[in-house]
Design a protein around this motif. Structure first.
Motif, PDB file in Angstrom:
ATOM      1  N   PRO A  19       0.807  -1.231   0.000  1.00 29.70           N
ATOM      2  CA  PRO A  19       0.000   0.000   0.000  1.00 29.70           C
ATOM      3  C   PRO A  19       0.837   1.278   0.000  1.00 29.70           C
ATOM      4  O   PRO A  19       0.434   2.279  -0.600  1.00 29.70           O
ATOM      5  CB  PRO A  19      -0.852  -0.105   1.264  1.00 29.70           C
ATOM      6  N   GLY A  20       1.999   1.259   0.634  1.00 29.65           N
ATOM      7  CA  GLY A  20       2.861   2.441   0.624  1.00 29.65           C
ATOM      8  C   GLY A  20       3.385   2.742  -0.769  1.00 29.65           C
ATOM      9  O   GLY A  20       3.421   3.893  -1.208  1.00 29.65           O
ATOM     10  N   ARG A  21       3.773   1.681  -1.472  1.00 33.17           N
ATOM     11  CA  ARG A  21       4.262   1.881  -2.843  1.00 33.17           C
ATOM     12  C   ARG A  21       3.138   2.320  -3.765  1.00 33.17           C
ATOM     13  O   ARG A  21       3.339   3.151  -4.660  1.00 33.17           O
ATOM     14  CB  ARG A  21       4.941   0.600  -3.348  1.00 33.17           C
ATOM     15  N   ARG A  22       1.930   1.782  -3.542  1.00 28.03           N
ATOM     16  CA  ARG A  22       0.790   2.240  -4.355  1.00 28.03           C
ATOM     17  C   ARG A  22       0.507   3.711  -4.086  1.00 28.03           C
ATOM     18  O   ARG A  22       0.174   4.468  -5.010  1.00 28.03           O
ATOM     19  CB  ARG A  22      -0.446   1.386  -4.085  1.00 28.03           C
ATOM     20  N   ALA A  23       0.651   4.142  -2.832  1.00 30.80           N
ATOM     21  CA  ALA A  23       0.448   5.560  -2.509  1.00 30.80           C
ATOM     22  C   ALA A  23       1.473   6.427  -3.226  1.00 30.80           C
ATOM     23  O   ALA A  23       1.145   7.520  -3.717  1.00 30.80           O
ATOM     24  CB  ALA A  23       0.522   5.768  -0.997  1.00 30.80           C
ATOM     25  N   MET A  24       2.701   5.946  -3.311  1.00 28.72           N
ATOM     26  CA  MET A  24       3.734   6.692  -4.035  1.00 28.72           C
ATOM     27  C   MET A  24       3.386   6.794  -5.519  1.00 28.72           C
ATOM     28  O   MET A  24       3.542   7.853  -6.133  1.00 28.72           O
ATOM     29  CB  MET A  24       5.096   6.017  -3.854  1.00 28.72           C
ATOM     30  N   ILE A  25       2.901   5.700  -6.089  1.00 28.11           N
ATOM     31  CA  ILE A  25       2.488   5.707  -7.496  1.00 28.11           C
ATOM     32  C   ILE A  25       1.340   6.692  -7.700  1.00 28.11           C
ATOM     33  O   ILE A  25       1.330   7.457  -8.672  1.00 28.11           O
ATOM     34  CB  ILE A  25       2.085   4.288  -7.962  1.00 28.11           C
ATOM     35  N   PRO A  41       3.992  11.912   3.587  1.00 25.88           N
ATOM     36  CA  PRO A  41       2.668  11.498   4.094  1.00 25.88           C
ATOM     37  C   PRO A  41       2.598  10.052   4.589  1.00 25.88           C
ATOM     38  O   PRO A  41       1.582   9.641   5.143  1.00 25.88           O
ATOM     39  CB  PRO A  41       1.755  11.700   2.888  1.00 25.88           C
ATOM     40  N   LEU A  42       3.669   9.304   4.397  1.00 29.90           N
ATOM     41  CA  LEU A  42       3.635   7.880   4.736  1.00 29.90           C
ATOM     42  C   LEU A  42       4.207   7.625   6.128  1.00 29.90           C
ATOM     43  O   LEU A  42       5.144   8.297   6.544  1.00 29.90           O
ATOM     44  CB  LEU A  42       4.407   7.071   3.692  1.00 29.90           C
ATOM     45  N   PRO A  43       3.660   6.636   6.835  1.00 32.84           N
ATOM     46  CA  PRO A  43       4.141   6.320   8.182  1.00 32.84           C
ATOM     47  C   PRO A  43       5.411   5.463   8.140  1.00 32.84           C
ATOM     48  O   PRO A  43       5.415   4.308   8.558  1.00 32.84           O
ATOM     49  CB  PRO A  43       2.966   5.557   8.802  1.00 32.84           C
ATOM     50  N   MET A  44       6.481   6.038   7.580  1.00 30.56           N
ATOM     51  CA  MET A  44       7.748   5.305   7.486  1.00 30.56           C
ATOM     52  C   MET A  44       8.894   6.295   7.472  1.00 30.56           C
ATOM     53  O   MET A  44       8.704   7.477   7.189  1.00 30.56           O
ATOM     54  CB  MET A  44       7.775   4.411   6.235  1.00 30.56           C
ATOM     55  N   SER A  45      10.075   5.787   7.757  1.00 36.02           N
ATOM     56  CA  SER A  45      11.269   6.627   7.735  1.00 36.02           C
ATOM     57  C   SER A  45      11.672   6.919   6.294  1.00 36.02           C
ATOM     58  O   SER A  45      11.215   6.259   5.352  1.00 36.02           O
ATOM     59  CB  SER A  45      12.412   5.923   8.463  1.00 36.02           C
ATOM     60  N   LEU A  46      12.544   7.895   6.148  1.00 39.80           N
ATOM     61  CA  LEU A  46      13.038   8.237   4.820  1.00 39.80           C
ATOM     62  C   LEU A  46      13.817   7.064   4.223  1.00 39.80           C
ATOM     63  O   LEU A  46      13.693   6.778   3.029  1.00 39.80           O
ATOM     64  CB  LEU A  46      13.911   9.488   4.879  1.00 39.80           C
ATOM     65  N   SER A  47      14.582   6.366   5.045  1.00 42.49           N
ATOM     66  CA  SER A  47      15.342   5.221   4.515  1.00 42.49           C
ATOM     67  C   SER A  47      14.407   4.096   4.064  1.00 42.49           C
ATOM     68  O   SER A  47      14.673   3.432   3.060  1.00 42.49           O
ATOM     69  CB  SER A  47      16.361   4.713   5.535  1.00 42.49           C
ATOM     70  N   ALA A  48      13.299   3.879   4.775  1.00 43.57           N
ATOM     71  CA  ALA A  48      12.318   2.880   4.344  1.00 43.57           C
ATOM     72  C   ALA A  48      11.673   3.310   3.030  1.00 43.57           C
ATOM     73  O   ALA A  48      11.463   2.484   2.134  1.00 43.57           O
ATOM     74  CB  ALA A  48      11.255   2.670   5.417  1.00 43.57           C
ATOM     75  N   ALA A  49      11.361   4.586   2.912  1.00 48.82           N
ATOM     76  CA  ALA A  49      10.775   5.098   1.667  1.00 48.82           C
ATOM     77  C   ALA A  49      11.738   4.886   0.502  1.00 48.82           C
ATOM     78  O   ALA A  49      11.321   4.517  -0.598  1.00 48.82           O
ATOM     79  CB  ALA A  49      10.426   6.573   1.813  1.00 48.82           C
ATOM     80  N   LEU A  50      13.027   5.091   0.744  1.00 52.21           N
ATOM     81  CA  LEU A  50      14.026   4.873  -0.310  1.00 52.21           C
ATOM     82  C   LEU A  50      14.052   3.417  -0.753  1.00 52.21           C
ATOM     83  O   LEU A  50      14.197   3.126  -1.950  1.00 52.21           O
ATOM     84  CB  LEU A  50      15.412   5.300   0.177  1.00 52.21           C
ATOM     85  N   GLN A  51      13.899   2.496   0.191  1.00 53.66           N
ATOM     86  CA  GLN A  51      13.862   1.081  -0.164  1.00 53.66           C
ATOM     87  C   GLN A  51      12.637   0.761  -1.013  1.00 53.66           C
ATOM     88  O   GLN A  51      12.714   0.008  -1.985  1.00 53.66           O
ATOM     89  CB  GLN A  51      13.878   0.219   1.090  1.00 53.66           C
ATOM     90  N   HIS A  52      11.496   1.345  -0.661  1.00 52.76           N
ATOM     91  CA  HIS A  52      10.275   1.142  -1.451  1.00 52.76           C
ATOM     92  C   HIS A  52      10.442   1.729  -2.855  1.00 52.76           C
ATOM     93  O   HIS A  52      10.017   1.119  -3.844  1.00 52.76           O
ATOM     94  CB  HIS A  52       9.071   1.776  -0.758  1.00 52.76           C
ATOM     95  N   LEU A  53      11.057   2.889  -2.943  1.00 50.20           N
ATOM     96  CA  LEU A  53      11.280   3.510  -4.251  1.00 50.20           C
ATOM     97  C   LEU A  53      12.223   2.665  -5.105  1.00 50.20           C
ATOM     98  O   LEU A  53      12.049   2.580  -6.322  1.00 50.20           O
ATOM     99  CB  LEU A  53      11.820   4.929  -4.081  1.00 50.20           C
ATOM    100  N   LYS A  54      13.185   2.017  -4.468  1.00 50.04           N
ATOM    101  CA  LYS A  54      14.088   1.134  -5.198  1.00 50.04           C
ATOM    102  C   LYS A  54      13.312  -0.028  -5.818  1.00 50.04           C
ATOM    103  O   LYS A  54      13.545  -0.405  -6.969  1.00 50.04           O
ATOM    104  CB  LYS A  54      15.180   0.609  -4.264  1.00 50.04           C
ATOM    105  N   VAL A  55      12.370  -0.593  -5.067  1.00 43.64           N
ATOM    106  CA  VAL A  55      11.539  -1.686  -5.592  1.00 43.64           C
ATOM    107  C   VAL A  55      10.731  -1.198  -6.793  1.00 43.64           C
ATOM    108  O   VAL A  55      10.649  -1.880  -7.819  1.00 43.64           O
ATOM    109  CB  VAL A  55      10.609  -2.247  -4.489  1.00 43.64           C
ATOM    110  N   LEU A  56      10.140  -0.013  -6.682  1.00 41.59           N
ATOM    111  CA  LEU A  56       9.347   0.551  -7.785  1.00 41.59           C
ATOM    112  C   LEU A  56      10.221   0.807  -9.009  1.00 41.59           C
ATOM    113  O   LEU A  56       9.809   0.554 -10.146  1.00 41.59           O
ATOM    114  CB  LEU A  56       8.663   1.847  -7.342  1.00 41.59           C
TER     115      LEU A  56
END
Length: 115
Positions: A19-25, A41-56
């Motif tokens: 769901p976090g990656r879908r929110a980014m999309i 806007p997401l309930p995660m750290s910046l480093s976690a967001a970077l990991q999600h962006l890497k997957v995307l």
């Protein structure tokens, strides 16, 4: 251990399963955004967001570039279009199956009618 090269469609569906990656999309569908804008806007750290962006990005759903100190992401529609085509093909197949079943039931003699 078996080495398996993941199909691009597999990567896209995996990336979209979170769901976090879908929110980014969703946010990127409006236009390009910085990593901090996507993470805010997401309930995660910046480093976690970077990991999600890497997957995307590995799934081909987004592209990122760095200008100065700011990393900006943009939506890439080719991978999304491939997933959309795959879903549309499955939908078309099942609609044909239901149409055939409906036609069969319409011509089949009905049972249990009162004489």
């Amino acid at each position: 251990m078996l080495q398996y090269e993941s199909h691009p469609l597999d990567k896209a569906f995996h990336a979209l399963s979170d769901p976090g990656r879908r929110a980014m999309i969703e946010r990127l569908s409006v236009g390009p955004a910085s990593v901090s804008e996507l993470a805010r806007p997401l309930p995660m750290s910046l480093s976690a967001a970077l990991q999600h962006l890497k997957v995307l990005e590995e799934a081909g759903l987004i592209k990122s570039g760095k200008q100065g100190r700011v990393r900006t992401c943009t939506l890439q529609t080719a991978a999304m279009a491939q997933a959309e085509r795959w879903i549309a093909e499955r939908k078309r197949f099942w609609e044909q199956q239901y149409d055939q079943l409906e036609a069969y039931l319409a011509q089949a003699p009905s049972t249990g009618e009162a004489e």
